[in-house]
Design a protein around this motif. Sequence first.
Motif, PDB file in Angstrom:
ATOM      1  N   ALA A 146     108.953 105.128 -28.682  1.00  0.00           N
ATOM      2  CA  ALA A 146     109.580 103.882 -28.744  1.00  0.00           C
ATOM      3  C   ALA A 146     110.466 103.484 -30.021  1.00  0.00           C
ATOM      4  O   ALA A 146     111.469 102.825 -29.779  1.00  0.00           O
ATOM      5  CB  ALA A 146     108.251 102.921 -28.669  1.00  0.00           C
ATOM      6  N   ASP A 150     114.336 102.384 -29.127  1.00  0.00           N
ATOM      7  CA  ASP A 150     114.550 101.002 -29.738  1.00  0.00           C
ATOM      8  C   ASP A 150     115.777 101.174 -30.510  1.00  0.00           C
ATOM      9  O   ASP A 150     116.717 100.299 -30.528  1.00  0.00           O
ATOM     10  CB  ASP A 150     113.549 100.563 -30.742  1.00  0.00           C
ATOM     11  CG  ASP A 150     113.652  99.080 -31.303  1.00  0.00           C
ATOM     12  OD1 ASP A 150     113.487  98.404 -30.426  1.00  0.00           O
ATOM     13  OD2 ASP A 150     113.910  99.075 -32.426  1.00  0.00           O
ATOM     14  N   ARG A 220     106.781 102.016 -21.882  1.00  0.00           N
ATOM     15  CA  ARG A 220     108.193 101.511 -21.723  1.00  0.00           C
ATOM     16  C   ARG A 220     108.152 100.384 -20.953  1.00  0.00           C
ATOM     17  O   ARG A 220     108.725  99.285 -21.236  1.00  0.00           O
ATOM     18  CB  ARG A 220     109.169 102.568 -21.536  1.00  0.00           C
ATOM     19  CG  ARG A 220     110.704 102.027 -21.481  1.00  0.00           C
ATOM     20  CD  ARG A 220     111.117 101.624 -22.758  1.00  0.00           C
ATOM     21  NE  ARG A 220     112.414 101.065 -22.837  1.00  0.00           N
ATOM     22  CZ  ARG A 220     112.736  99.703 -22.927  1.00  0.00           C
ATOM     23  NH1 ARG A 220     111.732  98.937 -23.212  1.00  0.00           N
ATOM     24  NH2 ARG A 220     113.847  99.514 -22.806  1.00  0.00           N
ATOM     25  N   GLU A 223     106.495  97.440 -22.246  1.00  0.00           N
ATOM     26  CA  GLU A 223     107.024  96.515 -22.929  1.00  0.00           C
ATOM     27  C   GLU A 223     108.226  95.755 -22.458  1.00  0.00           C
ATOM     28  O   GLU A 223     108.340  94.437 -22.615  1.00  0.00           O
ATOM     29  CB  GLU A 223     107.637  97.504 -24.137  1.00  0.00           C
ATOM     30  CG  GLU A 223     108.289  96.923 -25.296  1.00  0.00           C
ATOM     31  CD  GLU A 223     109.892  96.770 -24.758  1.00  0.00           C
ATOM     32  OE1 GLU A 223     110.529  96.043 -25.124  1.00  0.00           O
ATOM     33  OE2 GLU A 223     110.449  97.616 -24.030  1.00  0.00           O
ATOM     34  N   THR A 224     108.910  96.329 -21.592  1.00  0.00           N
ATOM     35  CA  THR A 224     110.104  95.650 -21.209  1.00  0.00           C
ATOM     36  C   THR A 224     110.098  94.585 -20.124  1.00  0.00           C
ATOM     37  O   THR A 224     110.653  93.631 -20.003  1.00  0.00           O
ATOM     38  CB  THR A 224     111.453  96.733 -20.452  1.00  0.00           C
ATOM     39  OG1 THR A 224     112.314  95.892 -20.546  1.00  0.00           O
ATOM     40  CG2 THR A 224     110.742  97.459 -19.191  1.00  0.00           C
ATOM     41  N   TYR A 244     106.685  94.163 -33.398  1.00  0.00           N
ATOM     42  CA  TYR A 244     106.844  93.820 -32.009  1.00  0.00           C
ATOM     43  C   TYR A 244     107.618  92.646 -31.888  1.00  0.00           C
ATOM     44  O   TYR A 244     107.269  91.706 -32.252  1.00  0.00           O
ATOM     45  CB  TYR A 244     105.554  93.807 -31.246  1.00  0.00           C
ATOM     46  CG  TYR A 244     105.692  93.733 -29.768  1.00  0.00           C
ATOM     47  CD1 TYR A 244     106.602  94.706 -28.960  1.00  0.00           C
ATOM     48  CD2 TYR A 244     105.293  92.542 -28.959  1.00  0.00           C
ATOM     49  CE1 TYR A 244     106.482  94.505 -27.662  1.00  0.00           C
ATOM     50  CE2 TYR A 244     105.616  92.202 -27.649  1.00  0.00           C
ATOM     51  CZ  TYR A 244     106.419  93.784 -26.976  1.00  0.00           C
ATOM     52  OH  TYR A 244     106.398  93.234 -25.480  1.00  0.00           O
ATOM     53  N   THR A 264     112.528  96.541 -28.600  1.00  0.00           N
ATOM     54  CA  THR A 264     111.014  96.576 -28.697  1.00  0.00           C
ATOM     55  C   THR A 264     110.627  95.925 -30.166  1.00  0.00           C
ATOM     56  O   THR A 264     109.811  95.186 -30.207  1.00  0.00           O
ATOM     57  CB  THR A 264     110.402  98.063 -28.568  1.00  0.00           C
ATOM     58  OG1 THR A 264     110.697  98.560 -27.474  1.00  0.00           O
ATOM     59  CG2 THR A 264     108.831  97.963 -28.860  1.00  0.00           C
TER      60      THR A 264
END
Length: 294
Positions: A146, A150, A220, A223-224, A244, A264
Amino acid sequence: MAMNDSVNILNSAYLAVEYIDSFLPDNPLQQPFKNAWNYMLDNYTKFQIATWGSLLVHEVSYFLLCVPGFVFQFIPYMQKYKIQQDKPETWEKQWKCFKTLIFNHFFIQLPLICGTYYFTEYFNIPYEWEEMPRWYVLVAQCFGCAVIEDAWHYFLHRLLHHKRIYKYIHKVHHEFVSPFGMQAEYAHPLETLILGAGFFIGIVVFCNHVVLLWAWVICRLMETIDVHSGYDVPLNPLHLVPFYAGARFHDFHHMNFIGNYASTFTWWDRIFGTDSQFIAYQEKEKKKQFITKK
Protein backbone atom coordinates in the motif's frame (compact mmCIF):
# COMPACT_ATOMS: atom_id res chain seq x y z
CA MET A 1 25.46 1.07 10.98
CA ALA A 2 22.01 2.59 10.40
CA MET A 3 21.06 -0.37 8.20
CA ASN A 4 22.06 -2.83 10.94
CA ASP A 5 20.00 -0.88 13.48
CA SER A 6 16.97 -0.98 11.18
CA VAL A 7 17.36 -4.73 10.64
CA ASN A 8 17.67 -5.30 14.41
CA ILE A 9 14.52 -3.25 15.04
CA LEU A 10 12.56 -5.21 12.41
CA ASN A 11 13.80 -8.53 13.78
CA SER A 12 12.85 -7.50 17.32
CA ALA A 13 9.39 -6.40 16.14
CA TYR A 14 8.93 -9.70 14.29
CA LEU A 15 9.93 -11.72 17.37
CA ALA A 16 7.61 -9.65 19.58
CA VAL A 17 4.63 -10.22 17.28
CA GLU A 18 5.50 -13.91 16.99
CA TYR A 19 5.62 -14.15 20.80
CA ILE A 20 2.21 -12.46 21.18
CA ASP A 21 0.76 -14.68 18.44
CA SER A 22 1.77 -17.78 20.43
CA PHE A 23 -0.70 -16.75 23.18
CA LEU A 24 -3.63 -16.09 20.85
CA PRO A 25 -6.34 -18.78 20.62
CA ASP A 26 -6.43 -20.99 17.54
CA ASN A 27 -8.34 -19.57 14.63
CA PRO A 28 -11.43 -21.80 14.12
CA LEU A 29 -11.41 -20.93 10.39
CA GLN A 30 -7.81 -22.03 9.85
CA GLN A 31 -8.49 -25.74 9.40
CA PRO A 32 -11.40 -25.27 6.92
CA PHE A 33 -9.28 -22.76 5.02
CA LYS A 34 -6.36 -25.22 4.97
CA ASN A 35 -8.64 -28.00 3.69
CA ALA A 36 -10.05 -25.75 0.96
CA TRP A 37 -6.57 -24.57 -0.04
CA ASN A 38 -5.21 -28.11 -0.30
CA TYR A 39 -8.31 -29.22 -2.22
CA MET A 40 -7.64 -26.42 -4.69
CA LEU A 41 -4.01 -27.48 -5.11
CA ASP A 42 -5.02 -31.13 -5.64
CA ASN A 43 -7.72 -30.42 -8.23
CA TYR A 44 -6.44 -27.48 -10.27
CA THR A 45 -3.23 -26.65 -12.07
CA LYS A 46 -1.05 -23.72 -11.06
CA PHE A 47 -2.07 -21.93 -14.26
CA GLN A 48 -5.76 -22.31 -13.41
CA ILE A 49 -5.20 -21.15 -9.84
CA ALA A 50 -3.08 -18.15 -10.81
CA THR A 51 -5.30 -17.06 -13.71
CA TRP A 52 -8.89 -18.00 -13.02
CA GLY A 53 -8.44 -17.96 -9.25
CA SER A 54 -7.08 -14.40 -9.39
CA LEU A 55 -9.90 -13.30 -11.70
CA LEU A 56 -12.49 -14.85 -9.39
CA VAL A 57 -10.96 -13.21 -6.30
CA HIS A 58 -10.97 -9.82 -8.04
CA GLU A 59 -14.52 -9.99 -9.40
CA VAL A 60 -16.15 -11.45 -6.27
CA SER A 61 -14.28 -9.10 -3.94
CA TYR A 62 -14.98 -6.03 -6.08
CA PHE A 63 -18.73 -6.43 -6.35
CA LEU A 64 -19.24 -7.74 -2.81
CA LEU A 65 -17.36 -4.73 -1.40
CA CYS A 66 -19.58 -2.47 -3.52
CA VAL A 67 -22.78 -3.89 -2.00
CA PRO A 68 -22.88 -1.79 1.23
CA GLY A 69 -22.50 1.52 -0.63
CA PHE A 70 -25.08 0.41 -3.19
CA VAL A 71 -27.57 -0.51 -0.46
CA PHE A 72 -26.99 2.75 1.46
CA GLN A 73 -28.76 4.77 -1.25
CA PHE A 74 -32.04 3.00 -0.38
CA ILE A 75 -31.74 3.55 3.39
CA PRO A 76 -32.95 7.03 4.49
CA TYR A 77 -31.01 6.78 7.78
CA MET A 78 -27.70 6.45 5.91
CA GLN A 79 -28.21 9.63 3.92
CA LYS A 80 -26.88 11.76 6.77
CA TYR A 81 -23.50 10.11 6.19
CA LYS A 82 -23.48 10.86 2.46
CA ILE A 83 -20.84 13.49 1.77
CA GLN A 84 -22.45 15.19 -1.26
CA GLN A 85 -26.08 14.98 -0.23
CA ASP A 86 -27.26 17.16 -3.11
CA LYS A 87 -25.97 14.65 -5.69
CA PRO A 88 -27.77 11.30 -5.30
CA GLU A 89 -26.83 8.25 -7.34
CA THR A 90 -28.93 7.46 -10.42
CA TRP A 91 -29.62 4.17 -12.17
CA GLU A 92 -28.41 5.66 -15.45
CA LYS A 93 -24.97 6.52 -14.00
CA GLN A 94 -24.63 3.20 -12.22
CA TRP A 95 -25.54 1.20 -15.32
CA LYS A 96 -23.08 3.17 -17.44
CA CYS A 97 -20.41 2.59 -14.80
CA PHE A 98 -21.13 -1.14 -14.67
CA LYS A 99 -20.79 -1.57 -18.44
CA THR A 100 -17.43 0.22 -18.49
CA LEU A 101 -16.24 -1.87 -15.54
CA ILE A 102 -17.06 -5.13 -17.28
CA PHE A 103 -15.13 -4.00 -20.37
CA ASN A 104 -12.10 -2.93 -18.32
CA HIS A 105 -12.13 -6.06 -16.15
CA PHE A 106 -12.26 -8.54 -19.02
CA PHE A 107 -10.46 -6.75 -21.84
CA ILE A 108 -7.80 -4.78 -19.91
CA GLN A 109 -7.28 -6.46 -16.56
CA LEU A 110 -7.83 -10.10 -17.56
CA PRO A 111 -4.91 -10.08 -20.07
CA LEU A 112 -2.71 -8.75 -17.25
CA ILE A 113 -4.02 -11.41 -14.87
CA CYS A 114 -3.10 -14.06 -17.45
CA GLY A 115 0.53 -13.17 -16.79
CA THR A 116 0.23 -14.09 -13.09
CA TYR A 117 1.19 -17.73 -13.65
CA TYR A 118 4.32 -16.80 -15.59
CA PHE A 119 5.25 -14.29 -12.88
CA THR A 120 4.99 -16.93 -10.16
CA GLU A 121 6.98 -19.41 -12.25
CA TYR A 122 9.72 -16.92 -13.14
CA PHE A 123 10.23 -15.86 -9.50
CA ASN A 124 9.57 -19.37 -8.16
CA ILE A 125 6.66 -18.19 -5.98
CA PRO A 126 5.28 -21.12 -3.92
CA TYR A 127 1.63 -22.20 -3.76
CA GLU A 128 1.90 -24.84 -1.01
CA TRP A 129 0.12 -24.43 2.34
CA GLU A 130 3.31 -25.15 4.27
CA GLU A 131 5.03 -22.19 2.58
CA MET A 132 2.25 -19.72 3.36
CA PRO A 133 3.39 -16.77 5.54
CA ARG A 134 1.81 -16.14 8.94
CA TRP A 135 -1.04 -13.65 9.18
CA TYR A 136 1.07 -10.85 10.68
CA VAL A 137 3.67 -11.19 7.91
CA LEU A 138 0.87 -11.00 5.34
CA VAL A 139 -0.54 -7.87 7.01
CA ALA A 140 2.91 -6.23 7.00
CA GLN A 141 3.43 -7.14 3.34
CA CYS A 142 0.05 -5.69 2.34
CA PHE A 143 0.87 -2.49 4.22
CA GLY A 144 4.21 -2.32 2.39
CA CYS A 145 2.42 -2.80 -0.94
CA ALA A 146 0.00 0.00 0.00
CA VAL A 147 2.85 2.40 0.82
CA ILE A 148 4.54 1.71 -2.54
CA GLU A 149 1.30 1.91 -4.53
CA ASP A 150 0.34 5.16 -2.77
CA ALA A 151 3.62 6.82 -3.81
CA TRP A 152 3.20 5.66 -7.43
CA HIS A 153 -0.43 6.76 -7.47
CA TYR A 154 0.29 10.22 -6.07
CA PHE A 155 2.85 11.24 -8.69
CA LEU A 156 1.21 9.56 -11.70
CA HIS A 157 -2.28 10.70 -10.69
CA ARG A 158 -1.00 14.25 -10.31
CA LEU A 159 0.61 14.01 -13.75
CA LEU A 160 -2.70 12.84 -15.26
CA HIS A 161 -4.23 16.08 -13.98
CA HIS A 162 -1.82 18.15 -16.11
CA LYS A 163 -3.87 20.37 -18.42
CA ARG A 164 -2.25 18.89 -21.54
CA ILE A 165 -3.12 15.31 -20.55
CA TYR A 166 -6.22 15.47 -18.36
CA LYS A 167 -8.91 15.68 -21.06
CA TYR A 168 -7.53 12.68 -22.96
CA ILE A 169 -7.32 10.15 -20.13
CA HIS A 170 -8.23 11.06 -16.54
CA LYS A 171 -11.34 13.07 -17.43
CA VAL A 172 -13.22 9.78 -17.83
CA HIS A 173 -12.78 8.91 -14.14
CA HIS A 174 -13.97 12.41 -13.14
CA GLU A 175 -17.17 12.05 -15.09
CA PHE A 176 -18.90 11.44 -11.76
CA VAL A 177 -18.46 14.49 -9.50
CA SER A 178 -20.09 12.60 -6.64
CA PRO A 179 -18.37 9.19 -6.58
CA PHE A 180 -19.92 5.87 -5.55
CA GLY A 181 -18.18 2.61 -4.69
CA MET A 182 -18.61 0.85 -8.02
CA GLN A 183 -16.96 3.81 -9.74
CA ALA A 184 -13.57 3.04 -8.13
CA GLU A 185 -12.25 1.36 -11.30
CA TYR A 186 -14.29 3.39 -13.77
CA ALA A 187 -11.50 4.81 -15.90
CA HIS A 188 -9.97 5.16 -19.34
CA PRO A 189 -8.15 1.94 -20.36
CA LEU A 190 -4.84 3.81 -20.40
CA GLU A 191 -5.43 5.03 -16.85
CA THR A 192 -6.17 1.47 -15.79
CA LEU A 193 -2.73 0.50 -17.08
CA ILE A 194 -0.84 3.58 -15.85
CA LEU A 195 -2.17 3.78 -12.29
CA GLY A 196 -2.69 0.02 -12.07
CA ALA A 197 1.04 -0.54 -12.58
CA GLY A 198 1.60 0.69 -9.03
CA PHE A 199 -0.33 -2.32 -7.75
CA PHE A 200 2.28 -4.74 -9.12
CA ILE A 201 5.41 -3.01 -7.79
CA GLY A 202 4.79 -4.12 -4.21
CA ILE A 203 4.08 -7.65 -5.43
CA VAL A 204 7.46 -7.77 -7.14
CA VAL A 205 9.15 -6.49 -3.97
CA PHE A 206 7.37 -8.56 -1.31
CA CYS A 207 5.74 -11.60 -2.90
CA ASN A 208 6.89 -14.87 -1.30
CA HIS A 209 3.63 -16.80 -1.74
CA VAL A 210 0.72 -16.66 -4.18
CA VAL A 211 -1.65 -15.87 -1.28
CA LEU A 212 -0.15 -12.36 -1.08
CA LEU A 213 -1.45 -11.67 -4.59
CA TRP A 214 -4.99 -12.33 -3.44
CA ALA A 215 -4.64 -10.69 -0.03
CA TRP A 216 -3.28 -7.51 -1.62
CA VAL A 217 -6.05 -7.50 -4.25
CA ILE A 218 -8.67 -7.61 -1.48
CA CYS A 219 -6.92 -4.92 0.61
CA ARG A 220 -6.50 -2.59 -2.36
CA LEU A 221 -10.12 -3.03 -3.47
CA MET A 222 -11.35 -2.50 0.10
CA GLU A 223 -9.48 0.81 0.26
CA THR A 224 -10.33 2.19 -3.19
CA ILE A 225 -14.03 1.27 -2.96
CA ASP A 226 -14.21 2.85 0.50
CA VAL A 227 -12.69 6.18 -0.60
CA HIS A 228 -15.02 6.27 -3.62
CA SER A 229 -18.10 5.22 -1.64
CA GLY A 230 -19.39 8.77 -1.16
CA TYR A 231 -20.24 7.95 2.46
CA ASP A 232 -18.27 8.85 5.59
CA VAL A 233 -19.59 6.16 7.91
CA PRO A 234 -18.58 6.32 11.60
CA LEU A 235 -16.68 3.41 13.18
CA ASN A 236 -15.11 2.54 9.83
CA PRO A 237 -12.29 0.11 10.78
CA LEU A 238 -10.10 1.46 7.96
CA HIS A 239 -9.80 4.72 9.91
CA LEU A 240 -7.64 2.81 12.40
CA VAL A 241 -4.91 2.61 9.75
CA PRO A 242 -2.33 5.38 10.44
CA PHE A 243 -2.56 8.35 8.01
CA TYR A 244 -5.50 6.77 6.16
CA ALA A 245 -7.11 9.32 3.82
CA GLY A 246 -10.71 8.08 3.72
CA ALA A 247 -13.82 8.97 1.76
CA ARG A 248 -13.99 12.69 2.65
CA PHE A 249 -10.40 13.21 1.51
CA HIS A 250 -10.98 11.65 -1.92
CA ASP A 251 -14.52 12.97 -2.30
CA PHE A 252 -13.10 16.50 -2.11
CA HIS A 253 -10.83 15.64 -5.05
CA HIS A 254 -13.86 14.63 -7.14
CA MET A 255 -15.73 17.79 -6.15
CA ASN A 256 -12.90 20.13 -7.08
CA PHE A 257 -10.74 18.19 -9.60
CA ILE A 258 -7.58 19.27 -7.78
CA GLY A 259 -5.50 18.30 -4.77
CA ASN A 260 -5.66 15.15 -2.63
CA TYR A 261 -3.94 13.04 -5.28
CA ALA A 262 -2.81 10.11 -3.11
CA SER A 263 -4.80 6.89 -3.14
CA THR A 264 -4.52 5.67 0.45
CA PHE A 265 -2.49 7.88 2.78
CA THR A 266 -2.30 11.63 3.42
CA TRP A 267 1.46 12.14 3.74
CA TRP A 268 2.39 12.88 0.10
CA ASP A 269 -0.31 15.56 -0.18
CA ARG A 270 0.81 16.97 3.16
CA ILE A 271 4.48 17.05 2.09
CA PHE A 272 3.77 18.83 -1.22
CA GLY A 273 0.94 21.00 0.08
CA THR A 274 -1.64 19.62 -2.35
CA ASP A 275 -4.10 19.16 0.51
CA SER A 276 -4.15 22.87 1.43
CA GLN A 277 -7.54 23.54 -0.17
CA PHE A 278 -9.00 20.48 1.56
CA ILE A 279 -7.71 21.67 4.95
CA ALA A 280 -9.18 25.13 4.33
CA TYR A 281 -12.49 23.54 3.32
CA GLN A 282 -12.57 21.44 6.50
CA GLU A 283 -11.94 24.49 8.68
CA LYS A 284 -14.72 26.35 6.89
CA GLU A 285 -17.13 23.46 7.45
CA LYS A 286 -16.23 23.28 11.15
CA LYS A 287 -17.01 26.99 11.52
CA LYS A 288 -20.39 26.48 9.82
CA GLN A 289 -21.23 23.62 12.20
CA PHE A 290 -20.17 25.69 15.21
CA ILE A 291 -22.37 28.63 14.16
CA THR A 292 -25.30 26.27 13.48
CA LYS A 293 -25.00 24.70 16.95
CA LYS A 294 -24.97 28.16 18.59
